[in-house]
Design an enzyme around this catalytic site. Structure first.
Site, PDB file in Angstrom:
ATOM      1  N   ASP A   1       1.141  -0.954  -0.200  1.00  0.00           N
ATOM      2  CA  ASP A   1       0.092   0.061  -0.648  1.00  0.00           C
ATOM      3  C   ASP A   1       1.296   1.176   0.016  1.00  0.00           C
ATOM      4  O   ASP A   1       2.005   1.468   0.532  1.00  0.00           O
ATOM      5  CB  ASP A   1      -1.452   0.063   1.189  1.00  0.00           C
ATOM      6  CG  ASP A   1      -1.745  -1.021   1.279  1.00  0.00           C
ATOM      7  OD1 ASP A   1      -2.336  -1.868   0.158  1.00  0.00           O
ATOM      8  OD2 ASP A   1      -2.041  -2.101   2.425  1.00  0.00           O
TER       9      ASP A   1
ATOM     10  N   GLU B   1       1.783  -2.519  10.795  1.00  0.00           N
ATOM     11  CA  GLU B   1       1.623  -3.305   8.932  1.00  0.00           C
ATOM     12  C   GLU B   1       2.949  -2.697   8.399  1.00  0.00           C
ATOM     13  O   GLU B   1       2.928  -3.153   7.264  1.00  0.00           O
ATOM     14  CB  GLU B   1       0.153  -2.683   9.397  1.00  0.00           C
ATOM     15  CG  GLU B   1      -0.546  -2.882   7.843  1.00  0.00           C
ATOM     16  CD  GLU B   1      -0.439  -2.106   6.992  1.00  0.00           C
ATOM     17  OE1 GLU B   1      -1.132  -0.869   7.485  1.00  0.00           O
ATOM     18  OE2 GLU B   1      -1.001  -2.625   5.912  1.00  0.00           O
ATOM     19  N   GLU B   2       3.093  -1.494   8.675  1.00  0.00           N
ATOM     20  CA  GLU B   2       3.773  -0.151   8.005  1.00  0.00           C
ATOM     21  C   GLU B   2       5.353  -1.121   8.266  1.00  0.00           C
ATOM     22  O   GLU B   2       5.973   0.031   7.089  1.00  0.00           O
ATOM     23  CB  GLU B   2       4.358   1.162   8.767  1.00  0.00           C
ATOM     24  CG  GLU B   2       2.819   1.575   8.917  1.00  0.00           C
ATOM     25  CD  GLU B   2       2.120   2.330   7.577  1.00  0.00           C
ATOM     26  OE1 GLU B   2       1.499   2.200   7.400  1.00  0.00           O
ATOM     27  OE2 GLU B   2       2.731   2.406   6.342  1.00  0.00           O
TER      28      GLU B   2
ATOM     29  N   GLU C   1      -5.502  -6.751  10.896  1.00  0.00           N
ATOM     30  CA  GLU C   1      -6.574  -7.058  10.586  1.00  0.00           C
ATOM     31  C   GLU C   1      -7.068  -7.375  11.176  1.00  0.00           C
ATOM     32  O   GLU C   1      -8.679  -7.811  12.311  1.00  0.00           O
ATOM     33  CB  GLU C   1      -6.629  -5.748   9.356  1.00  0.00           C
ATOM     34  CG  GLU C   1      -6.526  -4.482   8.910  1.00  0.00           C
ATOM     35  CD  GLU C   1      -5.627  -4.317   7.679  1.00  0.00           C
ATOM     36  OE1 GLU C   1      -5.563  -5.150   6.654  1.00  0.00           O
ATOM     37  OE2 GLU C   1      -6.365  -3.556   7.152  1.00  0.00           O
TER      38      GLU C   1
ATOM     39  N   ASP D   1       0.109   8.516   8.293  1.00  0.00           N
ATOM     40  CA  ASP D   1       0.507   6.740   8.841  1.00  0.00           C
ATOM     41  C   ASP D   1       1.986   6.703   9.197  1.00  0.00           C
ATOM     42  O   ASP D   1       2.061   5.645  10.454  1.00  0.00           O
ATOM     43  CB  ASP D   1       0.559   5.829   6.924  1.00  0.00           C
ATOM     44  CG  ASP D   1      -0.107   5.162   6.189  1.00  0.00           C
ATOM     45  OD1 ASP D   1      -0.153   5.076   5.713  1.00  0.00           O
ATOM     46  OD2 ASP D   1      -1.051   4.534   7.654  1.00  0.00           O
TER      47      ASP D   1
ATOM     48  N   LEU E   1      -2.555   3.162  10.927  1.00  0.00           N
ATOM     49  CA  LEU E   1      -3.285   3.897  10.070  1.00  0.00           C
ATOM     50  C   LEU E   1      -4.408   2.879   9.501  1.00  0.00           C
ATOM     51  O   LEU E   1      -3.544   3.727   7.950  1.00  0.00           O
ATOM     52  CB  LEU E   1      -3.259   5.313  10.228  1.00  0.00           C
ATOM     53  CG  LEU E   1      -4.528   6.783   9.943  1.00  0.00           C
ATOM     54  CD1 LEU E   1      -3.914   6.762  11.811  1.00  0.00           C
ATOM     55  CD2 LEU E   1      -3.245   7.681   9.949  1.00  0.00           C
ATOM     56  N   ASP E   2      -4.980   2.448   9.868  1.00  0.00           N
ATOM     57  CA  ASP E   2      -6.452   1.681   8.433  1.00  0.00           C
ATOM     58  C   ASP E   2      -6.921   2.379   7.991  1.00  0.00           C
ATOM     59  O   ASP E   2      -7.424   3.229   8.867  1.00  0.00           O
ATOM     60  CB  ASP E   2      -6.390   0.423   9.507  1.00  0.00           C
ATOM     61  CG  ASP E   2      -6.915  -0.223   8.702  1.00  0.00           C
ATOM     62  OD1 ASP E   2      -6.640  -1.321   8.055  1.00  0.00           O
ATOM     63  OD2 ASP E   2      -8.611  -0.494   8.314  1.00  0.00           O
TER      64      ASP E   2
ATOM     65  N   ASP F   1      -1.705  -1.696  13.146  1.00  0.00           N
ATOM     66  CA  ASP F   1      -1.832  -1.728  11.872  1.00  0.00           C
ATOM     67  C   ASP F   1      -1.977   0.507  12.574  1.00  0.00           C
ATOM     68  O   ASP F   1      -2.971   0.527  13.007  1.00  0.00           O
ATOM     69  CB  ASP F   1      -3.054  -1.838  11.091  1.00  0.00           C
ATOM     70  CG  ASP F   1      -3.084  -0.731   9.768  1.00  0.00           C
ATOM     71  OD1 ASP F   1      -4.401  -1.484   8.658  1.00  0.00           O
ATOM     72  OD2 ASP F   1      -2.855   0.034   9.464  1.00  0.00           O
TER      73      ASP F   1
HETATM   74  P1  P6P Z   1     -10.111  -2.098  -0.997  1.00  0.00           P
HETATM   75  C1  P6P Z   1      -7.408  -0.457   3.978  1.00  0.00           C
HETATM   76  O1  P6P Z   1      -6.279  -0.759   2.677  1.00  0.00           O
HETATM   77  C2  P6P Z   1      -7.877  -2.214   4.208  1.00  0.00           C
HETATM   78  O2  P6P Z   1      -6.816  -2.211   4.651  1.00  0.00           O
HETATM   79  C3  P6P Z   1      -9.440  -1.304   5.139  1.00  0.00           C
HETATM   80  O3  P6P Z   1      -9.338  -0.819   5.448  1.00  0.00           O
HETATM   81  C4  P6P Z   1     -10.094  -1.579   4.212  1.00  0.00           C
HETATM   82  O4  P6P Z   1     -11.301  -2.257   4.243  1.00  0.00           O
HETATM   83  C5  P6P Z   1     -10.040  -2.425   2.872  1.00  0.00           C
HETATM   84  O5  P6P Z   1      -7.797  -1.924   2.826  1.00  0.00           O
HETATM   85  C6  P6P Z   1     -10.617  -1.761   1.533  1.00  0.00           C
HETATM   86  O6  P6P Z   1      -9.598  -2.288   0.768  1.00  0.00           O
HETATM   87  O7  P6P Z   1      -9.261  -2.955  -2.222  1.00  0.00           O
HETATM   88  O8  P6P Z   1     -11.711  -1.876  -1.024  1.00  0.00           O
HETATM   89  O9  P6P Z   1     -10.033  -0.452  -1.205  1.00  0.00           O
END
Ligand code: P6P
Length: 339
Positions: free
Chosen positions: A68, A97-98, A279, A74, A122-123, A120
């Protein structure tokens, strides 16, 4: 006149201490660890709330271990969590996660830390620049390596059933910290006027059923037959599609209103996109503790999955028991047809 005790302010710190006293086994280390996380959450919240005003918007340019694009906030959140988790000396090491690998924290005098923390920071951070809610997800394991020796990768490659605690912070219309230590789930809303997380959601129980489903509809044609048929069912039932692209936001709504969150596998993510350690496992512990169900799209219980890699991915179907059970029936019916 006697004031009603039920309405008095109970801060996160007071609640954590009270819980510690109720469980004789705990000797204060976990309490200190949870307090460190609460401090980090307040600091991150302050920066998230003014992200548009200072130069921490936008992309830092790097890619993290999950591929990502990393946002500046983040990195800020990651660094603050590491700094705060070093305060009490109760955390032996962290995995983020980073970051590619785990990081052992510098020892604090006379402390023999028995926990490791996974987060994680900043999810959902792709939402930062457009002012949509983001969150922090954290979970805590007891270290299993020799206390006299160094932290090893095995301290992190533990199944979700070994989790001691899990929680999330949602930086939304208000900032809420929700956590469990295996004795139910409680939510604390940040009162900026006193700088304290105060209890606001006692003993959260996820609704048995719901009328919302959360999935990235854009990938519909890339899902397997059984998932497409279940999504068709949700549409036939006139369920509302609510998908924010921030797992913490989507799951928190489901914790309060009921519903189901799905991230099946696609051609781009054959094993699923979401990370098991950072997650899926923490969210699964929280949802199960609130009475919900968390399984993979192959119907395995998330918390039972063997963890073989820090950045392992998994598919996930999580939420209200009745909705996840219905999704299960579609998988059993149509995947049989498919095979
Ligand atoms: P997509 C954010 O990057 C994440 O890890 C989750 O928080 C979120 O539910 C999902 O990915 C969104 O992924 O592929 O739908 O953009």
């Amino acid at each position: 006149m006697e004031t009603s005790n039920r309405n008095r302010i109970i801060t996160l710190d007071e609640f954590i201490l009270k819980q510690q006293k109720e469980y004789t086994s705990s000797t204060g280390e976990l309490t200190n660890l949870l307090r460190d996380i609460g401090v980090a959450a307040k600091i991150i919240n302050r920066e998230v709330n003014k992200a548009g005003l200072v130069n921490i918007l936008g992309v830092a340019g790097a890619e993290n271990e999950s591929g990502d694009t990393v946002q500046k906030l983040d990195i800020y959140a990651n660094d603050k969590l590491i700094e705060c988790l070093g305060n009490s000396g109760e955390c032996a090491a962290i995995a983020s996660e980073e970051l590619e690998n785990f990081v052992a924290l510098p020892p604090v005098a006379k402390k023999k830390p028995k926990y490791v923390v996974v987060f994680d920071p900043l999810d959902g951070s792709s939402n930062i620049d457009v002012n949509v809610s983001v969150g922090t997800i954290f979970s805590i394991y007891r270290r299993i390596s020799d206390p006299a020796g160094p932290i090893t990768i095995d301290d992190f490659l533990q199944p979700g059933t070994s989790l001691v605690a899990a929680g999330y912070v949602l930086y939304g219309t208000s900032t809420i910290l929700v956590y469990t230590t295996g004795h139910g789930v409680n939510g604390f809303t940040l009162d900026p006027s006193i700088g304290e997380f105060c209890i606001s959601h006692r003993d959260i129980k996820i609704p048995e059923d719901g009328a919302y489903y959360a999935v990235n509809q854009g990938y519909y044609l890339k899902f397997d037959l059984e998932m497409r048929r279940y999504i068709d069912h949700c549409s036939d039932m006139n369920f509302g599609l609510r998908y924010i692209g921030s797992m913490v936001s989507d799951i928190h709504r489901i914790m309060i209103q009921g519903g189901i969150f799905l991230y099946p596998h696609t051609r781009k993510y054959p094993k699923g996109k979401l990370r098991l350690l950072y997650e899926c496992n923490p969210m699964a512990m929280i949802v199960e503790q609130a009475g919900g169900i968390a399984i993979t799209c192959n119907l395995e219980r998330i918390l039972d999955l063997p963890v073989n890699d820090l950045h392992q991915r998994a598919t996930i179907s999580i939420g209200s028991p009745k909705m996840v059970s219905e999704m299960k029936a579609f998988v059993e019916k149509y995947s049989a047809v498919k095979s």
